[in-house]
Write an enzyme that holds these catalytic residues in place. Sequence first.
Site, PDB file in Angstrom:
ATOM      1  N   ASP A 167       0.937  -1.303  -0.024  1.00  8.93           N
ATOM      2  CA  ASP A 167       0.074  -0.085  -0.085  1.00  8.93           C
ATOM      3  C   ASP A 167       0.753   1.293  -0.118  1.00  8.93           C
ATOM      4  O   ASP A 167       1.835   1.378   0.755  1.00  8.93           O
ATOM      5  CB  ASP A 167      -0.895   0.040   1.111  1.00  8.93           C
ATOM      6  CG  ASP A 167      -1.794   1.124   1.361  1.00  8.93           C
ATOM      7  OD1 ASP A 167      -2.704   1.275   0.240  1.00  8.93           O
ATOM      8  OD2 ASP A 167      -1.556   2.057   2.079  1.00  8.93           O
ATOM      9  N   GLU A 219      -1.511  -1.452  -5.946  1.00  7.20           N
ATOM     10  CA  GLU A 219      -2.665  -0.824  -6.514  1.00  7.20           C
ATOM     11  C   GLU A 219      -2.446  -0.048  -7.665  1.00  7.20           C
ATOM     12  O   GLU A 219      -1.358   0.709  -7.924  1.00  7.20           O
ATOM     13  CB  GLU A 219      -3.403   0.214  -5.378  1.00  7.20           C
ATOM     14  CG  GLU A 219      -4.183  -0.477  -4.355  1.00  7.20           C
ATOM     15  CD  GLU A 219      -4.926   0.454  -3.666  1.00  7.20           C
ATOM     16  OE1 GLU A 219      -6.294   0.771  -3.737  1.00  7.20           O
ATOM     17  OE2 GLU A 219      -4.296   1.081  -3.013  1.00  7.20           O
ATOM     18  N   CYS A 263     -12.518  -4.120   6.044  1.00  5.76           N
ATOM     19  CA  CYS A 263     -12.005  -4.884   7.213  1.00  5.76           C
ATOM     20  C   CYS A 263     -11.364  -6.241   6.803  1.00  5.76           C
ATOM     21  O   CYS A 263     -11.815  -6.928   6.370  1.00  5.76           O
ATOM     22  CB  CYS A 263     -13.012  -5.101   8.377  1.00  5.76           C
ATOM     23  SG  CYS A 263     -12.534  -6.154   9.883  1.00  5.76           S
ATOM     24  N   CYS A 280     -13.014  -9.231   8.960  1.00 10.76           N
ATOM     25  CA  CYS A 280     -14.608  -9.973   8.731  1.00 10.76           C
ATOM     26  C   CYS A 280     -14.915  -9.485   7.373  1.00 10.76           C
ATOM     27  O   CYS A 280     -15.925  -9.955   6.779  1.00 10.76           O
ATOM     28  CB  CYS A 280     -15.323  -9.325   9.864  1.00 10.76           C
ATOM     29  SG  CYS A 280     -15.612  -7.459   9.753  1.00 10.76           S
ATOM     30  N   CYS A 310     -13.329  -1.510  13.460  1.00  3.74           N
ATOM     31  CA  CYS A 310     -14.650  -2.113  12.537  1.00  3.74           C
ATOM     32  C   CYS A 310     -15.804  -2.436  13.498  1.00  3.74           C
ATOM     33  O   CYS A 310     -15.696  -2.770  14.501  1.00  3.74           O
ATOM     34  CB  CYS A 310     -14.081  -3.625  11.960  1.00  3.74           C
ATOM     35  SG  CYS A 310     -15.395  -4.410  11.365  1.00  3.74           S
ATOM     36  N   CYS A 343     -16.994  -6.206  13.768  1.00  4.15           N
ATOM     37  CA  CYS A 343     -15.984  -7.390  14.700  1.00  4.15           C
ATOM     38  C   CYS A 343     -15.298  -6.663  15.655  1.00  4.15           C
ATOM     39  O   CYS A 343     -14.542  -7.429  16.653  1.00  4.15           O
ATOM     40  CB  CYS A 343     -15.308  -8.319  13.661  1.00  4.15           C
ATOM     41  SG  CYS A 343     -13.942  -7.223  12.874  1.00  4.15           S
ATOM     42  N   ASP A 379      -3.158   1.910   6.850  1.00  2.00           N
ATOM     43  CA  ASP A 379      -2.081   1.515   5.685  1.00  2.00           C
ATOM     44  C   ASP A 379      -1.813  -0.009   5.657  1.00  2.00           C
ATOM     45  O   ASP A 379      -1.833  -0.851   4.819  1.00  2.00           O
ATOM     46  CB  ASP A 379      -0.785   2.396   5.740  1.00  2.00           C
ATOM     47  CG  ASP A 379      -1.024   3.698   5.378  1.00  2.00           C
ATOM     48  OD1 ASP A 379      -2.164   4.043   4.890  1.00  2.00           O
ATOM     49  OD2 ASP A 379      -0.376   4.493   6.058  1.00  2.00           O
TER      50      ASP A 379
END
Length: 392
Positions: free
Chosen positions: A190, A278, A331, A334, A350, A353, A360
């Site tokens: 990332d 990405e 997340c 989950c 999150c 969860c 990052d």
Amino acid sequence: MQARYRYRIEPTWAQREMLARTFGCCRVVFNDSLRCRDAAYRAGEKLSPTQVQRRVITQAKTREDRGWLAEVASVALVQAVRDAHRAYQNFFDSVARRRKGRAVGRPRFKSRKDNRQSFRLTRNGFAIRPDGRLYLAKVGEVKVRYSRELPSPPSSVTVILEPDGHYYASFVVELAPEPLPPVDQEAGVDLGILRLATVADTAGGRLDVVNPRHLARGQRRLARLEREKARHAKGSVNRAKTRRKIAIQHGKVMRARRDHHHKQALELVRDNQAIHVESLNIVGMVGNRWLARSILDAGWGQFVRLLREKAVKYGRTVHQVSRWFPSSKTCSGCGQVAAELPLEIREWTCPACGARHDRDHNAAINILAAGRAERLTACGAGVRPPISGGSR
């Protein structure tokens, strides 16, 4: 695979005058090629590259206003015509959507005021002597500062005059792949500003690649030099001296950034069999005037390009995940996707969860998972956000 090996050269004053003459003649021939093609287009005439070359070089040498073209190497002039043809070909391919990447505009004329000048020679226009000197047609033997040996005989050389006043020779050579022993580890990367990259691997490890901010560290000196330049009259000798000081400072920033990218990219390629990143729209992102300088200072595009080049050389794989994949908002525990996650929020919890995430590192984990899924299925599912406001 092909690669470029670039070395500093030290021409004498007489050779510098001949290089300057060659730069100017190549620039004139390039501009004449564009004018010739434009005139032929208006007249409804279709010209081949050979016909353009005959008009702007062979026939032009017989004219009084272009007779000085015979003073420089004809090889460099021919390459200038080919560069103009390639520029038009890239423009047409971009308009017809045959060319990948960002759109390419119409070729523009070169200016004698450009701070960077160059010309290219093929095999019959240069040679490397046994003592290491570089022979250039119509220029002579030039001393080269070799930092490493050439891996193979070069197929062409580009002579470059940088804005800081230094001369370079860039050789195109053929490199044999050097595959590294395979490793059972993949990584998700990332890219960011606070950290150049946050890496998550399949072994559960995390690596934070520091962003040295080379431009930001030299910004104070650059600002002082820019003010000094603004005080000098345009076209004056003192303004030219200050402009060269600015170019030298920018050159230091550029080389420091490139060196850092090379080292970090090589480390990632050595430790991982596949690297997932990405496909960021950097051109669009620099439209944000608050972050443009920081994004360009980080040099994401150069870092990813070096990753690809080193992966090809060492037998690794670089896979790009779609930019529409919500890697930061998802997340990693989950799979819950947050509704909004502003850029200033670096850690979040999150709601499904209750897991606590570093923004990052969480994105790197998700990029790794998405990249592996796409590679295993060989045709990943679309991750572009659905179009709202109606059904089909």
